[in-house]
Design an enzyme around this catalytic site. Structure first.
Site, mmCIF file in Angstrom:
data_model
loop_
_atom_site.group_PDB
_atom_site.id
_atom_site.type_symbol
_atom_site.label_atom_id
_atom_site.label_comp_id
_atom_site.label_asym_id
_atom_site.label_seq_id
_atom_site.Cartn_x
_atom_site.Cartn_y
_atom_site.Cartn_z
ATOM 1 N N HIS A 17 0.811 -1.223 0.000
ATOM 2 C CA HIS A 17 0.000 0.000 0.000
ATOM 3 C C HIS A 17 0.844 1.272 0.000
ATOM 4 C CE1 HIS A 17 -3.043 -2.925 1.122
ATOM 5 N NE2 HIS A 17 -2.324 -3.249 2.186
ATOM 6 N N SER A 39 1.588 -0.404 -5.336
ATOM 7 C CA SER A 39 0.678 -0.686 -4.241
ATOM 8 C C SER A 39 0.202 -2.132 -4.368
ATOM 9 C CB SER A 39 -0.510 0.274 -4.287
ATOM 10 O OG SER A 39 -1.130 0.317 -3.023
ATOM 11 N N SER A 46 -5.661 1.557 -2.288
ATOM 12 C CA SER A 46 -4.970 1.923 -1.054
ATOM 13 C C SER A 46 -3.941 3.039 -1.208
ATOM 14 C CB SER A 46 -4.309 0.686 -0.445
ATOM 15 O OG SER A 46 -3.277 0.213 -1.280
ATOM 16 N N ASP A 88 3.284 -7.648 0.186
ATOM 17 C CA ASP A 88 2.130 -7.579 1.093
ATOM 18 C C ASP A 88 0.960 -8.255 0.404
ATOM 19 O OD1 ASP A 88 -0.230 -6.861 2.386
ATOM 20 O OD2 ASP A 88 0.582 -4.967 3.095
ATOM 21 N N GLU A 129 4.453 -9.226 4.416
ATOM 22 C CA GLU A 129 3.825 -8.388 5.425
ATOM 23 C C GLU A 129 2.613 -9.008 6.099
ATOM 24 O OE1 GLU A 129 4.733 -5.462 6.519
ATOM 25 O OE2 GLU A 129 2.952 -4.604 7.425
ATOM 26 N N ASN A 162 4.756 -10.998 9.134
ATOM 27 C CA ASN A 162 3.422 -10.951 9.734
ATOM 28 C C ASN A 162 3.396 -11.555 11.126
ATOM 29 O OD1 ASN A 162 0.386 -10.634 9.440
ATOM 30 N ND2 ASN A 162 0.562 -12.824 9.912
ATOM 31 N N LYS A 175 4.277 -7.259 14.897
ATOM 32 C CA LYS A 175 3.445 -7.002 13.720
ATOM 33 C C LYS A 175 2.034 -7.503 13.994
ATOM 34 C CE LYS A 175 1.648 -6.905 9.551
ATOM 35 N NZ LYS A 175 0.279 -7.336 9.254
ATOM 36 N N ASP A 195 -0.179 -4.321 14.572
ATOM 37 C CA ASP A 195 -0.780 -3.793 13.350
ATOM 38 C C ASP A 195 -2.180 -4.380 13.155
ATOM 39 O OD1 ASP A 195 -1.494 -3.780 10.612
ATOM 40 O OD2 ASP A 195 0.558 -3.925 9.943
ATOM 41 N N ASN A 196 -2.284 -5.695 13.179
ATOM 42 C CA ASN A 196 -3.572 -6.335 12.926
ATOM 43 C C ASN A 196 -4.609 -5.931 13.977
ATOM 44 O OD1 ASN A 196 -1.923 -7.577 11.091
ATOM 45 N ND2 ASN A 196 -2.454 -9.672 11.635
ATOM 46 N N CYS A 234 -6.260 -2.083 13.244
ATOM 47 C CA CYS A 234 -7.667 -2.177 12.812
ATOM 48 C C CYS A 234 -8.607 -1.543 13.824
ATOM 49 C CB CYS A 234 -8.053 -3.634 12.574
ATOM 50 S SG CYS A 234 -7.206 -4.323 11.144
ATOM 51 N N HIS A 253 -9.054 -9.246 3.884
ATOM 52 C CA HIS A 253 -8.318 -9.991 2.872
ATOM 53 C C HIS A 253 -8.805 -9.469 1.539
ATOM 54 C CE1 HIS A 253 -6.775 -13.778 1.127
ATOM 55 N NE2 HIS A 253 -7.954 -14.029 0.616
ATOM 56 N N HIS A 275 -3.825 2.123 8.452
ATOM 57 C CA HIS A 275 -3.404 2.170 9.844
ATOM 58 C C HIS A 275 -2.597 3.419 10.115
ATOM 59 C CE1 HIS A 275 -3.752 -2.489 10.114
ATOM 60 N NE2 HIS A 275 -4.899 -1.893 9.989
ATOM 61 N N SER A 296 5.370 -2.510 12.384
ATOM 62 C CA SER A 296 5.389 -3.462 11.275
ATOM 63 C C SER A 296 6.578 -3.211 10.374
ATOM 64 C CB SER A 296 4.108 -3.316 10.447
ATOM 65 O OG SER A 296 2.989 -3.554 11.247
ATOM 66 N N GLN A 346 10.042 -5.037 8.853
ATOM 67 C CA GLN A 346 10.388 -5.175 7.435
ATOM 68 C C GLN A 346 11.848 -4.783 7.196
ATOM 69 O OE1 GLN A 346 9.126 -6.472 4.858
ATOM 70 N NE2 GLN A 346 6.895 -6.495 5.005
#
Lengths: 487, 487, 487, 487
Positions: free
Chosen positions: A64, A87, A92, A141, A207, A232, A237, A241-242, A246, A352, A406, A414, A418
């Site tokens: 993204h 992306s 995104s 990603d 990712e 991930n 991460k 992040d998740n 969210c 997803h 995010h 995250s 990386q």
């Protein structure tokens, strides 16, 4: 590729294709704000920048193209890398971010609202480093860049053996037809194109859950072509992040897209993994009555312990106001569900691909009427009932399509993973440490990522004494937990 | 053992030592209530009871002798086992539970408020199955039964080689002196006593973090004498009992012991693992301002994401009203901290042994005055300042000492894992499947435990289609997650 | 009154009737702890104590005889008052508190578990100051002391006019029969007894909604015999004690009585006033799924905004696990509801009298079986289904019957209002400021009560500048809000 | 008025001035979505529409010209009114809403980003109904329309007596200079203009705290020129819009303006009234550590009971990340505070006028540099330190400037009160029921507003029996609470 797409060049000769390079100044201002919120990445620049560890490395990213990613890209370039980027989602890209990076730092091929054909054209551009082959490293990603190379190599092998070109009409998946077309056209001009890429590639760092799943499948099948680091599943991460990402960006997307009051509404969250947990928490805190659907009894019991009922979609489809898919699976909300929903029920996906929601079934439903309220916010009206539902971001990731994804701070976690993963792959490129397998980062690096983010929030850690460390059998400096620890 | 302790016998000849057998009826009533709240254990009785899989098995348990444990014991006996039991904490026994079990089901040696000497006497009684050696299986919590056997075997080996008896005066740990005394006295009457136990033992299933840590240390040292199943790290144990159990029982203990209003207070939670997360959540929800201390940057960052500051104990010792240790380590709150606390600050431990709090330092502080408000609630007044602090349960587990421990429902998850672990060890006793190592239960059993608890809460799971299951590469019936999944 | 009840006397000659005077030391220790948590009352002692404003005043209290009330009583005596006290609920006395006060400070007639006859005997004792008539001031909770005087006066008037004595058999309300009996017996010995009380009485300060409602009814009817201060509707009472007190003491009562896990359960809260809001918040935070029943659309909409569904009892009676009445009304949960509940559903009242729950219907249900698990926790089994429900505190206030009521800190707010109200009535006894009406305390006193509680929690207020105060048209020192402000 | 502003006309001849009439279709789509979320207004249309009660009534509104207001306006016109409208804040207009209303329903003078001069020009246009005088009724928010008439009348009286025109240079308040200029210019053309308005006016209904405060001041001074209904203090307004509206729209504004992660941050909320309570709840739930500043000890104690510390701005100015003013007062965050803040600290106001934040001090700070990130998001850099802070919406209401204000559902509660208030004023215009005073709506109407919003959220109310209603002395159909009840 029949699109009238042409690569443009900056005054310094770097390639790009973005919406509007004039947005670069605006992008730069927001990048500067984001840097303050991304202490992990800035710490990487400070720690590793002077040694220029990526000197000579070509990195392709498919992730993204947001403001936060811009800070990642400029961390990679600050460490010496050359970068090309696209992306990984048609909605995104933040166009001002793309503009600033294209102007100042890296070759970018991305804009908000790509068609699928444009999307794959961008992916191919990001992978194309000219005659000398592809990238040394990939930041992926969802795994589309990785997929393209794997499919390309497969097709080239068939072609070499049989002379047969890939046949787009062999699939009825519209997106995969495009992939095959790209490979077919590439094959015509260079029948070893993807082999050259594969041969050069040191590895990929992936990712997200969806991409990781693909990697483990390929590892299982023995078809993985290069080493992969599963970013991930770093704790810093997936559990940040998740979950917290969210929790922030789901309501943000809902509010920007619909301005609907969340308090008092009934919201169904399909899936109670990390993403679902973040979404459910956000909705509950905003005053919604949340219901979860789950296949996994353990996650279901977690929902119940938080006071959230676990039911099936069928039980609640006619009563809920908001539906969010977070499963990482497909076929979660089908058109047949959508037909039974209340007027102006909101349907969106933060998990997803767009196949969590049966967009194809909706689009091809006889007589259905689509009314675009504004970009990424469509009302679909069923002919029998004249009842409409509101679908966000055309079924794709709503936090990126309807809001800005995010926030910087959690993406800093995250993306610091990386950077560390890319550094690790590049450092070990010649040592054979990494085979054609999927790896996670060691726990001490995971803890380091977290540690880099504490100061910004004013936190102070307690130090173990040697005596205490011995008592619980850990080193004074960590890592502090066994690998299986769940946090 | 110079204590005037005598084993008593029921009319049927079963041994016991409890506070008051007359409380058996009261215990029975509460056991019946608990059965309704423990669907996992009742499902085990229904599923396995008819086949009597534990026929002929002797099980020794060292685990808080509460109402919930009573339902566990009677599940084991319903499956055919013979059982002897002691508590694993001097304050955790519920006397009516002990009475009911002693009268109706198993040999129990436990009462609330044992001395340390009495505690180890009980442990020894629970392990003593008479001339034929020890138990076939152990249910352990904290590892004291396991420890006694290991120390016994070690001492017997030294004695055999050197003729030397264990010397209690060789340690200044008061509790370990008692352990050595017991072993020494046992050695005199039977120099192979613990060897016989070890030889008979099929394995142990361990309930909690502290005991698991000991087991992994022994596995690491190569000194583990029999197979062990780590029940603590089943998801349905550590992410439920530790987290949701403490979220329930910490405020329960605080309220019963002190009646203090939690709202408005400043509460320090030392450690933000599963137990700390549960405690912090409970205190926050009750209206306290919570501060966490942590050594692990990842857990620290989790606290921050929940709006909880992370500081050191030194930063806040003078301002906080409530202190809770949850670390599983020692020397967390020292007497020097306690001296700086506010008048009537509450200090308690819900993590591990009483050495999380420096009880020894407190008890031996010159001139300190102890005022017992009621059992398990003491005010300790420092002579210099005349300021007093309130210590719960003498530094031991406050939820068991001051309240009744975790509620039945969450213990049903933990104990269903125990039953399944015991069944597994017993079933495989002759197959060599389990070596002298530490094992966790496979994920499908973990998921099964969760599934057994959903119906009681009215939950309905969604079923994967075959197509969806294939798409995410899991069996339709589960397990649904990779081993490393963190929930 | 045929009871074998006898008044006892301390060595100093003060009357009392308590469970066990030996518990006085224990009570004293807990009183000392509570004093630290009751800064408002301690500040009153410091501010007003030296002037002894209650010198010569006789105060009768009818209010739960708990540790917190002990601190209130000793604040009144520290200000010079002479005090006689009874509880206003048969289960709410804490016997050690009663013992300490009886021994050290005031005439107490109260014990946990009074019969209704004993209850009214105690009330009469508390009102009886000997030949010279009754008290100067009353502290009432629920209005029973006030009721007895009003009914007494009414009966004396009828008797004077008609010679007719009250006839207990004229009512089928069992409790009111007792009241009439007491009055009748009193009439025989002194036909002006209650008139003398009324004549002496300066006024009453009433603690709670139920009593306040009675007072406004009497004011409306013109039958109120003396001035009344409505303490309940001080912000620092109703928005603190009712709300935060119940948020604390509802789960406390549930846990002590049943040890049931609240997380995962479905809980119905009948009524969403201040008490209901506190209860719903506590249950939700503990992980229950809460459902509210309401008659008032505004309160209902408030529940919805917090994510709490509003349904009728009939909708949910068969599915819920926990039922709590908070309405202040009668006939909320009828025996016909109870018959439809799940096995071991918990039914309790934290609102008002035991008639919120149809205890009479339950007790007289043909064939119903009562199994007392422990005092205040009964399982009632219906004969048709053999399904049992668990009723707490026999339908009376469960937080007082099963736990220890509200915690000290929040009661300090309520009781500081009581002290201020009593001071105000006494100070103005001769000025005619207060007529035979119901008054609330002026806002500046309400704000003062709050201010007295801030320091203990480490709070620092911001000061208005004169300029700012003028801008919003309030005095710099307050009061800061108009009378209708809702907080 | 020297502005080059010209009134435009629709094809039907209705006047307007908006940003872009082409956005009308987009506005209409969003209005249609909002109608589904505004059940109270739609119920008013259904109940009152047929009788056309506003036939012949001219209504002027000065209230944020948003989508929700569009539904209000079209409810007024559906009931027969003629309407002219302006916004009450220079940033709060949603241009597509203004366009749709201008095209379809009413005379609108409003656009996002007015200058102050443009703002007052719009206000004057909305009040100008041509030669026949002004409106019959005013819907006001903040009181600017009411202010203009009162100041106009005052100036006309002085002018009549002394011949003296208002002198804009007599004040150094820039905005008030504009007001005086408008009045002066009006006086020249018609010296009785505002008197005619006043004479025609039946009354005003005022939306918000700030306007209500002004009205009560005028009532106190005896200068109020017409009856006023205080809509703000309807429970269904102040306890819903202020509280739940801000809980929704504060994070919405923060996220849209800055994309900053709220979790982990330290946020200071100045003021803990209804608005502050909503803001603090939202920030806390999003994972911030919230600190409150307060002048009122009762509100302060409420914050503490929710676990929120109460400190002064000085205590925390250097450590916090986010500052929100909610006080309704002025001079809350001064430039001297801003100088001490952390880099990129966010400063915003959701309470009242832009003078809660010392914008004037900031703008005139020597050497300060303003960098506009995007409209309504400015970074102000102090020259000494090169540290910048981010100010939202130029210090004006950030939820309207940076997001879209409160969501439809909660505004439906507020605006249904407005419709009912307007109906009441109009119905009683000739009866003398309303004097030149400030009134609140009776409780049964307040309850009715709530009731109209329950169905949309699936709620079911419980009905009192006659017996129960009598028991608590309320009518079966309500109102259910005394006037002083605080909810």
């Amino acid at each position: 590729m029949a699109l009238p797409l042409t690569v443009e060049k900056t005054t310094t000769g770097r390639e790009y294709k973005v919406k509007d390079l004039n947005q670069a100044d605006f992008g730069r201002l927001e990048i500067e704000l984001a840097e303050v919120e991304m202490p992990g990445l800035m710490a990487c620049r400070a720690e590793f920048g002077p040694a220029q560890p990526f000197k000579g490395a070509r990195i392709t990213g498919s992730l993204h193209m947001t403001i936060q990613t811009a800070v990642l890209i400029e961390t990679l370039t600050a460490l010496g890398a050359e970068v090309r980027w696209c992306s990984c989602n048609i909605f995104s890209t933040q166009d001002h971010a793309a503009a600033a990076i294209a102007r100042d730092s890296a070759a970018v091929f991305a804009w908000k609202g790509e068609t699928l054909q444009e999307y794959w054209w961008c992916t191919e551009r990001a992978l194309d480093w000219g005659p000398g082959g592809g990238p040394d490293l990939i930041v992926d990603d969802g795994g589309d860049a990785t997929l393209l190379i794997h499919e390309g190599v497969k097709a080239e092998e068939i072609y070499e053996k049989t002379g047969q070109l890939p046949d787009p009409s062999s699939t009825d998946n519209a997106e995969f037809q495009i992939v095959l077309t790209i490979i077919r056209d590439g094959l015509k001009s260079d029948p070893k194109r993807y082999h050259k890429m594969k041969d050069r590639l040191v590895g990929v760092s992936e990712e997200t859950t969806t991409g990781v799943k693909r990697l483990y499948q390929m590892q299982g099948n023995g078809t993985l072509l290069f080493p992969a680091i599963n970013v991930n599943d770093s704790v810093t991460k997936s559990k940040f992040d998740n979950l917290y990402g969210c929790r922030h960006s789901l309501p943000d997307g809902l509010m920007r897209a619909t301005d609907v009051m969340i308090a008092g509404k009934v919201a169904v969250v399909c899936g109670y993994g990390d993403v679902g947990k973040g979404c459910a928490a956000a909705l509950k805190q905003a005053g919604a009555r949340v219901i979860v659907t789950e296949i996994d009894p353990i996650c279901a019991l977690q929902a119940l312990m938080e006071g959230i009922p676990v039911l099936t979609l069928e039980d609640v489809v006619a009563e809920a106001d908001i539906f969010v898919t977070t499963t990482g699976n497909k076929d979660i909300i089908m058109v047949d569900h959508m037909r039974k929903m209340k007027n102006n029920a909101i349907v969106c996906n933060i998990g997803h691909f767009d196949n969590e929601i049966d967009m194809q079934g909706l689009e091809t439903y006889p007589g259905v009427k689509r009314i675009t309220i504004k970009p990424q916010t469509d009302r679909w009206v069923f002919p029998e009932t004249n009842v409409g539902i509101i679908v966000l971001a055309e079924g794709r990731l709503m936090n990126l399509g309807c809001a800005t994804g995010h926030p910087s701070f959690v993406m800093s976690c995250s993306f610091t993973n990386q950077v560390i993963a890319q550094l690790e792959l590049w450092k070990e490129k010649a040592t054979g440490k990494y085979e054609k397998k999927v790896y996670v980062l060691p726990k001490h690096l995971d803890e380091k990522v977290a540690a880099l983010h504490l100061g910004k929030l004013g936190a102070k850690l307690t130090k173990l004494t040697k005596d205490q460390a011995d008592y619980i059998s850990v080193p004074v400096e960590g890592p502090y937990k066994p690998a299986h620890y769940r946090y």
